[in-house]
Design a protein around this motif. Sequence first.
Motif, PDB file in Angstrom:
ATOM      1  N   GLN A  89      32.967  35.463  67.998  1.00  0.00           N
ATOM      2  CA  GLN A  89      31.677  35.177  67.365  1.00  0.00           C
ATOM      3  C   GLN A  89      31.248  36.310  66.436  1.00  0.00           C
ATOM      4  N   ILE A  92      33.413  36.129  63.253  1.00  0.00           N
ATOM      5  CA  ILE A  92      32.979  35.012  62.400  1.00  0.00           C
ATOM      6  C   ILE A  92      31.702  35.381  61.652  1.00  0.00           C
ATOM      7  N   ALA A  93      30.759  35.981  62.380  1.00  0.00           N
ATOM      8  CA  ALA A  93      29.499  36.385  61.739  1.00  0.00           C
ATOM      9  C   ALA A  93      29.752  37.437  60.657  1.00  0.00           C
ATOM     10  N   GLU A  94      30.635  38.389  60.944  1.00  0.00           N
ATOM     11  CA  GLU A  94      30.942  39.422  59.949  1.00  0.00           C
ATOM     12  C   GLU A  94      31.631  38.810  58.730  1.00  0.00           C
ATOM     13  N   LYS A  95      32.536  37.875  58.970  1.00  0.00           N
ATOM     14  CA  LYS A  95      33.231  37.233  57.844  1.00  0.00           C
ATOM     15  C   LYS A  95      32.250  36.475  56.969  1.00  0.00           C
ATOM     16  N   ASP A  96      31.289  35.791  57.594  1.00  0.00           N
ATOM     17  CA  ASP A  96      30.303  35.026  56.836  1.00  0.00           C
ATOM     18  C   ASP A  96      29.397  35.922  55.990  1.00  0.00           C
ATOM     19  N   SER A  97      29.182  37.159  56.441  1.00  0.00           N
ATOM     20  CA  SER A  97      28.274  38.050  55.712  1.00  0.00           C
ATOM     21  C   SER A  97      28.987  39.000  54.764  1.00  0.00           C
ATOM     22  N   THR A  98      30.304  38.997  54.751  1.00  0.00           N
ATOM     23  CA  THR A  98      31.078  39.911  53.911  1.00  0.00           C
ATOM     24  C   THR A  98      31.370  39.273  52.560  1.00  0.00           C
ATOM     25  N   THR A  99      31.238  40.085  51.511  1.00  0.00           N
ATOM     26  CA  THR A  99      31.525  39.577  50.164  1.00  0.00           C
ATOM     27  C   THR A  99      32.887  40.027  49.663  1.00  0.00           C
ATOM     28  N   ARG A 101      36.643  40.167  49.255  1.00  0.00           N
ATOM     29  CA  ARG A 101      37.712  39.199  49.498  1.00  0.00           C
ATOM     30  C   ARG A 101      38.745  39.762  50.477  1.00  0.00           C
ATOM     31  N   ARG A 104      37.310  39.742  53.967  1.00  0.00           N
ATOM     32  CA  ARG A 104      37.237  38.357  54.478  1.00  0.00           C
ATOM     33  C   ARG A 104      38.626  37.883  54.925  1.00  0.00           C
ATOM     34  N   GLY A 108      39.759  36.928  58.603  1.00  0.00           N
ATOM     35  CA  GLY A 108      40.371  35.620  58.868  1.00  0.00           C
ATOM     36  C   GLY A 108      41.582  35.747  59.771  1.00  0.00           C
TER      37      GLY A 108
END
Length: 135
Positions: A89, A92-99, A101, A104, A108
Motif C-alpha cells: 500500500q 502504491i501510494a508513493e508511485k501515485d504521488s511520484t512524477t 518516470r 515510477r 512498479g
Amino acid sequence: MNRIILVFATVLLLCGCEQTEDEKASSLLSEIETLYSKGKYQQALDSITSLRTQFPKAIESRKQALKIWQDASLKIAQENVMKTDSMLQAAIAEKDSTTSRLRRNLLGVKIDSLKARMDAMSGVVRMVRKKQTDN
C-alpha cells in the motif's frame, strides 16, 4: 535359585521404572507451549524441530507439537501477509504521488515483487488452514 529370582526381579523393576519418550519430552513440550503463548513463534518452531530430533518415538508429544507447529506457522504467515500488504500500500501510494518516470518504474517493479510475495504468503496461509482442517 533365590539369587537368580532376586536379580531377575531387580532387572524387571529397573526396566519398568524408566521414563517413556513422551515423559522425557514433556518438559520440552511445555517450553514450546510457553514460547507459543508468548508470541515467540519462530522459537517455538525451532524447539519443535529439536523435539522431533531428540524424541522421535514420543508420538503423543509430537502430535501435540504438530498442532502448535501449524498454529505458529499460520501466525507467522499472517504476520508476513500484513507486513507485505502495508509495504504494498505504501509503494502504491508513493508511485501515485511520484512524477519521476524512473522512480515510477522502479516502484512498479517493487509493487510487482510485493504482489508476488503477497500471493505466496496467502498460499501458505491457505495451505496451513487446509492442513488444520484435515487433522
